[in-house]
Design a protein around this motif. Structure first.
Motif, PDB file in Angstrom:
ATOM      1  N   ASP A 130       3.999 -53.403   8.804  1.00 38.05           N
ATOM      2  CA  ASP A 130       4.473 -52.051   8.482  1.00 38.05           C
ATOM      3  C   ASP A 130       5.730 -51.656   9.252  1.00 38.05           C
ATOM      4  OD1 ASP A 130       2.384 -51.716   6.675  1.00 38.05           O
ATOM      5  OD2 ASP A 130       1.071 -50.766   8.156  1.00 38.05           O
ATOM      6  N   GLY A 131       6.442 -52.631   9.802  1.00 34.56           N
ATOM      7  CA  GLY A 131       7.687 -52.337  10.507  1.00 34.56           C
ATOM      8  C   GLY A 131       7.449 -51.868  11.932  1.00 34.56           C
ATOM      9  N   THR A 132       8.196 -50.862  12.335  1.00 32.67           N
ATOM     10  CA  THR A 132       8.046 -50.314  13.683  1.00 32.67           C
ATOM     11  C   THR A 132       7.909 -48.799  13.591  1.00 32.67           C
ATOM     12  OG1 THR A 132      10.445 -50.094  13.966  1.00 32.67           O
ATOM     13  CG2 THR A 132       9.429 -52.143  14.775  1.00 32.67           C
ATOM     14  N   ILE A 133       7.427 -48.208  14.660  1.00 36.45           N
ATOM     15  CA  ILE A 133       7.343 -46.754  14.740  1.00 36.45           C
ATOM     16  C   ILE A 133       7.850 -46.338  16.114  1.00 36.45           C
ATOM     17  CG2 ILE A 133       4.940 -46.737  15.537  1.00 36.45           C
ATOM     18  CD1 ILE A 133       4.630 -44.139  13.774  1.00 36.45           C
ATOM     19  N   GLN A 168       9.601 -54.390  20.179  1.00 39.33           N
ATOM     20  CA  GLN A 168       8.996 -53.321  20.972  1.00 39.33           C
ATOM     21  C   GLN A 168      10.002 -52.821  22.000  1.00 39.33           C
ATOM     22  OE1 GLN A 168       4.501 -53.647  21.204  1.00 39.33           O
ATOM     23  NE2 GLN A 168       5.180 -55.669  21.889  1.00 39.33           N
ATOM     24  N   LYS A 169       9.826 -51.580  22.398  1.00 37.56           N
ATOM     25  CA  LYS A 169      10.781 -51.022  23.349  1.00 37.56           C
ATOM     26  C   LYS A 169      10.132 -49.924  24.184  1.00 37.56           C
ATOM     27  CE  LYS A 169      15.471 -49.208  23.566  1.00 37.56           C
ATOM     28  NZ  LYS A 169      16.681 -48.965  22.803  1.00 37.56           N
ATOM     29  N   VAL A 170      10.525 -49.895  25.459  1.00 37.54           N
ATOM     30  CA  VAL A 170      10.186 -48.801  26.366  1.00 37.54           C
ATOM     31  C   VAL A 170      11.505 -48.386  27.000  1.00 37.54           C
ATOM     32  CG1 VAL A 170       8.927 -48.097  28.432  1.00 37.54           C
ATOM     33  CG2 VAL A 170       7.879 -49.739  26.837  1.00 37.54           C
ATOM     34  N   VAL A 220      11.770 -42.884  24.949  1.00 37.77           N
ATOM     35  CA  VAL A 220      11.417 -43.402  23.632  1.00 37.77           C
ATOM     36  C   VAL A 220      10.645 -44.710  23.791  1.00 37.77           C
ATOM     37  CG1 VAL A 220      12.367 -44.433  21.517  1.00 37.77           C
ATOM     38  CG2 VAL A 220      13.310 -42.301  22.397  1.00 37.77           C
ATOM     39  N   VAL A 221       9.587 -44.827  22.993  1.00 43.92           N
ATOM     40  CA  VAL A 221       8.814 -46.065  22.917  1.00 43.92           C
ATOM     41  C   VAL A 221       8.798 -46.494  21.459  1.00 43.92           C
ATOM     42  CG1 VAL A 221       6.496 -47.062  23.146  1.00 43.92           C
ATOM     43  CG2 VAL A 221       7.386 -45.548  24.922  1.00 43.92           C
ATOM     44  N   VAL A 222       9.021 -47.778  21.217  1.00 49.07           N
ATOM     45  CA  VAL A 222       8.947 -48.335  19.868  1.00 49.07           C
ATOM     46  C   VAL A 222       7.788 -49.321  19.845  1.00 49.07           C
ATOM     47  CG1 VAL A 222      10.128 -49.682  18.090  1.00 49.07           C
ATOM     48  CG2 VAL A 222      11.427 -48.052  19.490  1.00 49.07           C
ATOM     49  N   LYS A 223       6.890 -49.137  18.877  1.00 51.79           N
ATOM     50  CA  LYS A 223       5.731 -50.018  18.711  1.00 51.79           C
ATOM     51  C   LYS A 223       5.937 -50.868  17.467  1.00 51.79           C
ATOM     52  CE  LYS A 223       0.719 -50.015  18.104  1.00 51.79           C
ATOM     53  NZ  LYS A 223      -0.502 -49.171  17.962  1.00 51.79           N
ATOM     54  N   ASP A 224       5.658 -52.148  17.589  1.00 50.94           N
ATOM     55  CA  ASP A 224       5.748 -53.079  16.470  1.00 50.94           C
ATOM     56  C   ASP A 224       4.455 -52.995  15.663  1.00 50.94           C
ATOM     57  OD1 ASP A 224       6.243 -55.148  14.704  1.00 50.94           O
ATOM     58  OD2 ASP A 224       6.152 -56.728  16.221  1.00 50.94           O
TER      59      ASP A 224
END
Length: 168
Positions: free
Chosen positions: A66-69, A50-52, A58-62
């Protein structure tokens, strides 16, 4: 003017209180004005998926199975100020005791990587899972949770697909 023992004692007590108050004064970092250059990037969670990132919005959701988005999600000035205040409470730009020797391997692994810019200073650090969590790491985990709450309550995040499955 007559100087009595009571006036002397009262003067000494008054000076003592002023000195004690001055010595015990610590800078309150909790509600400072956020610097114009304040931004941060936090990669966190299981396997650090995950990332903020406020530098790039940009935000990355786990999504687990299904990987990340990735999504473009900006924080408001008010949200950033609140996060900045929380960071100042734990003195994130100061000397953190991360006690790397207390880290231990777990499955699934958890990972956190921070990059914080404030007042033309950039600080980067990371940590994984601990067997015994140092106080500074516990504070950082609470901060991660707070940031995640802020981001996950935004309509753009809510519109992202739900995670499928879970880590064991």
């Amino acid at each position: 003017m007559i100087i009595t023992p009571q006036k002397i004692i009262l003067s000494i007590l008054s000076l003592s209180l002023i000195l004690v108050a001055g010595c015990n004064h610590t800078q309150d970092n909790t509600n400072q004005k956020m610097p114009n250059d304040f931004n941060f990037s936090l990669t966190y969670g299981t396997y650090g998926k995950q990332k903020v990132d406020t530098f790039t919005n940009v935000v990355v959701k786990d999504l687990v199975e299904d990987g990340t988005i990735e999504a473009n999600i900006s924080l408001t000035q008010k949200e950033k100020q609140a996060i900045y205040n929380e960071m100042m409470k734990i003195n994130i730009m100061g000397e953190l005791k991360l006690d790397k020797e207390k880290e231990c391997e777990t499955e699934p692994a958890s990972f956190s990587q921070w990059n914080v810019k404030s007042n033309e200073e950039t600080k980067s650090f990371s940590y994984t899972t601990y067997c015994e969590y140092p106080e500074d790491v516990l504070n950082l985990i609470k901060l991660e949770e707070y940031i995640h709450e802020v981001v996950s309550s935004k309509k753009e995040y809510i519109a992202l697909p739900e995670a499928k499955g879970h880590y064991e």
